[in-house]
Design a protein around this motif. Structure first.
Motif, PDB file in Angstrom:
ATOM      1  N   LEU A   1       0.832  -1.204   0.000  1.00 14.60           N
ATOM      2  CA  LEU A   1       0.000   0.000   0.000  1.00 14.60           C
ATOM      3  C   LEU A   1       0.865   1.253   0.000  1.00 14.60           C
ATOM      4  N   SER A   2       1.935   1.239   0.781  1.00 16.50           N
ATOM      5  CA  SER A   2       2.831   2.394   0.835  1.00 16.50           C
ATOM      6  C   SER A   2       3.474   2.655  -0.527  1.00 16.50           C
ATOM      7  N   SER A   3       3.887   1.586  -1.215  1.00 17.51           N
ATOM      8  CA  SER A   3       4.513   1.746  -2.533  1.00 17.51           C
ATOM      9  C   SER A   3       3.514   2.287  -3.554  1.00 17.51           C
ATOM     10  N   LEU A   4       2.286   1.767  -3.521  1.00 14.67           N
ATOM     11  CA  LEU A   4       1.266   2.238  -4.458  1.00 14.67           C
ATOM     12  C   LEU A   4       0.911   3.702  -4.210  1.00 14.67           C
ATOM     13  N   LEU A   5       0.835   4.081  -2.935  1.00 19.08           N
ATOM     14  CA  LEU A   5       0.526   5.474  -2.610  1.00 19.08           C
ATOM     15  C   LEU A   5       1.655   6.405  -3.047  1.00 19.08           C
ATOM     16  N   PHE A   6       2.883   5.938  -2.901  1.00 19.20           N
ATOM     17  CA  PHE A   6       4.024   6.764  -3.321  1.00 19.20           C
ATOM     18  C   PHE A   6       3.961   7.035  -4.819  1.00 19.20           C
ATOM     19  N   VAL A   7       3.642   5.993  -5.599  1.00 22.74           N
ATOM     20  CA  VAL A   7       3.537   6.164  -7.050  1.00 22.74           C
ATOM     21  C   VAL A   7       2.364   7.071  -7.391  1.00 22.74           C
ATOM     22  N   ASP A   8       1.246   6.882  -6.679  1.00 23.44           N
ATOM     23  CA  ASP A   8       0.048   7.671  -6.964  1.00 23.44           C
ATOM     24  C   ASP A   8       0.267   9.154  -6.674  1.00 23.44           C
ATOM     25  N   LEU A   9       0.957   9.449  -5.575  1.00 23.21           N
ATOM     26  CA  LEU A   9       1.124  10.840  -5.157  1.00 23.21           C
ATOM     27  C   LEU A   9       2.307  11.530  -5.833  1.00 23.21           C
ATOM     28  N   ASN A  10       3.335  10.754  -6.184  1.00 22.04           N
ATOM     29  CA  ASN A  10       4.565  11.368  -6.689  1.00 22.04           C
ATOM     30  C   ASN A  10       4.894  11.002  -8.132  1.00 22.04           C
ATOM     31  N   GLY A  11       4.177  10.036  -8.685  1.00 21.65           N
ATOM     32  CA  GLY A  11       4.478   9.597 -10.036  1.00 21.65           C
ATOM     33  C   GLY A  11       3.967  10.561 -11.095  1.00 21.65           C
ATOM     34  N   PRO A  12       4.465  10.434 -12.310  1.00 22.77           N
ATOM     35  CA  PRO A  12       4.021  11.310 -13.407  1.00 22.77           C
ATOM     36  C   PRO A  12       2.626  10.917 -13.880  1.00 22.77           C
ATOM     37  N   PRO A  13       1.936  11.798 -14.584  1.00 21.66           N
ATOM     38  CA  PRO A  13       0.633  11.425 -15.159  1.00 21.66           C
ATOM     39  C   PRO A  13       0.798  10.330 -16.202  1.00 21.66           C
ATOM     40  N   LEU A  14      -0.284   9.606 -16.468  1.00 18.92           N
ATOM     41  CA  LEU A  14      -0.206   8.451 -17.360  1.00 18.92           C
ATOM     42  C   LEU A  14       0.242   8.826 -18.766  1.00 18.92           C
ATOM     43  N   ASP A  15      -0.157  10.007 -19.235  1.00 16.24           N
ATOM     44  CA  ASP A  15       0.202  10.386 -20.600  1.00 16.24           C
ATOM     45  C   ASP A  15       1.689  10.722 -20.740  1.00 16.24           C
ATOM     46  N   LYS A  16       2.395  10.870 -19.609  1.00 16.18           N
ATOM     47  CA  LYS A  16       3.827  11.159 -19.659  1.00 16.18           C
ATOM     48  C   LYS A  16       4.669  10.002 -19.118  1.00 16.18           C
ATOM     49  N   PHE A  17       4.015   8.888 -18.819  1.00 12.91           N
ATOM     50  CA  PHE A  17       4.728   7.746 -18.246  1.00 12.91           C
ATOM     51  C   PHE A  17       5.088   6.751 -19.340  1.00 12.91           C
ATOM     52  N   ASP A  18       6.355   6.395 -19.417  1.00 17.73           N
ATOM     53  CA  ASP A  18       6.835   5.429 -20.402  1.00 17.73           C
ATOM     54  C   ASP A  18       7.135   4.109 -19.679  1.00 17.73           C
ATOM     55  N   PRO A  19       6.285   3.093 -19.826  1.00 12.19           N
ATOM     56  CA  PRO A  19       6.476   1.848 -19.078  1.00 12.19           C
ATOM     57  C   PRO A  19       7.510   0.908 -19.689  1.00 12.19           C
ATOM     58  N   VAL A  20       7.946   1.181 -20.921  1.00 10.72           N
ATOM     59  CA  VAL A  20       8.819   0.237 -21.629  1.00 10.72           C
ATOM     60  C   VAL A  20      10.102  -0.078 -20.852  1.00 10.72           C
TER      61      VAL A  20
END
Length: 213
Positions: free
Chosen positions: A158-177
């Motif tokens: 849960l802590s890891s998911l919240l960190f990504v949700d709060l601090n990660g980039p928006p989906l249109d700027k995220f490159d998962p490759v």
């Protein structure tokens, strides 16, 4: 002394761990300082063995002779502890982050009511966000992540998911490759390489002529 080097080596290896946080590093540093402070009077394993060798005149079957000078053990330990404390002090940021760590929360429920409020406001202010807005975003992220379909998430997940949700980039700027390639390179399976459910055993078909002969 070997005892001091052993403790400093152990601390160094802990601080190099990838999952090490600021609060955890502060805890390990404090523990090392406490251990070295206690050793100032009692000594460690190697010190006790050396003292036994001095009293007997032999150390590991080697005869000992009088040296030119002796190390002042208490002063030596005090010097190491003072240097460690000076070079690795507990910063105000670590003190603030401790309020978010359950290990440092008070045990009484009434003490928990307003515990950490000042630290959260201070942390939000240092990040340049109004405290109310930051807290609101945090609660919203928790509600969106820890919902009924995912209510069995462990605290670390849960802590890891919240960190990504709060601090990660928006989906249109995220490159998962790059992350997908890293995941596969680490030996994990592709999602398409595994089929759910019970797998049917593959049976090699037999030709009619093999049955008649």
């Amino acid at each position: 002394m070997k005892d001091i080097l052993r403790e400093l080596q152990s601390l160094s290896l802990k601080l190099q761990r990838r999952e090490m946080t600021l609060v955890d590093s502060s805890v390990h540093i404090k523990q090392t300082i406490n251990v070295l402070t206690a050793m100032k009077t009692t000594g460690g394993r190697s010190t006790k063995k050396a003292e036994q060798g001095v009293s007997s005149g032999f150390f590991k079957d080697v005869e000992l002779t009088e040296g030119r000078g002796k190390i002042n053990k208490p002063r030596f330990y005090e010097s190491v502890v003072a240097t460690l404390t000076k070079r690795l002090p507990e910063s105000s940021l670590v003190q603030t982050l401790k309020a978010l760590d359950k290990r440092f929360w008070p045990g009484e429920q009434e003490d928990l009511t307003l515990y950490g409020e000042q630290e959260v406001h201070r942390l939000a202010k240092s990040l340049g966000e109004p405290a109310g807005e930051a807290v609101g975003q945090g609660f919203s992220a928790v509600n969106n992540t820890d919902n009924q379909s995912r209510n069995r998430l462990r605290e670390e997940s849960l802590s890891s998911l919240l960190f990504v949700d709060l601090n990660g980039p928006p989906l249109d700027k995220f490159d998962p490759v790059p992350f997908v390639k890293s995941w596969i390179k680490a030996g994990h399976r592709l999602s398409s390489s595994w089929k759910p459910g019970r797998q049917r055993e593959e049976v090699e078909p037999r030709h009619l002529w093999s049955i008649l002969t």
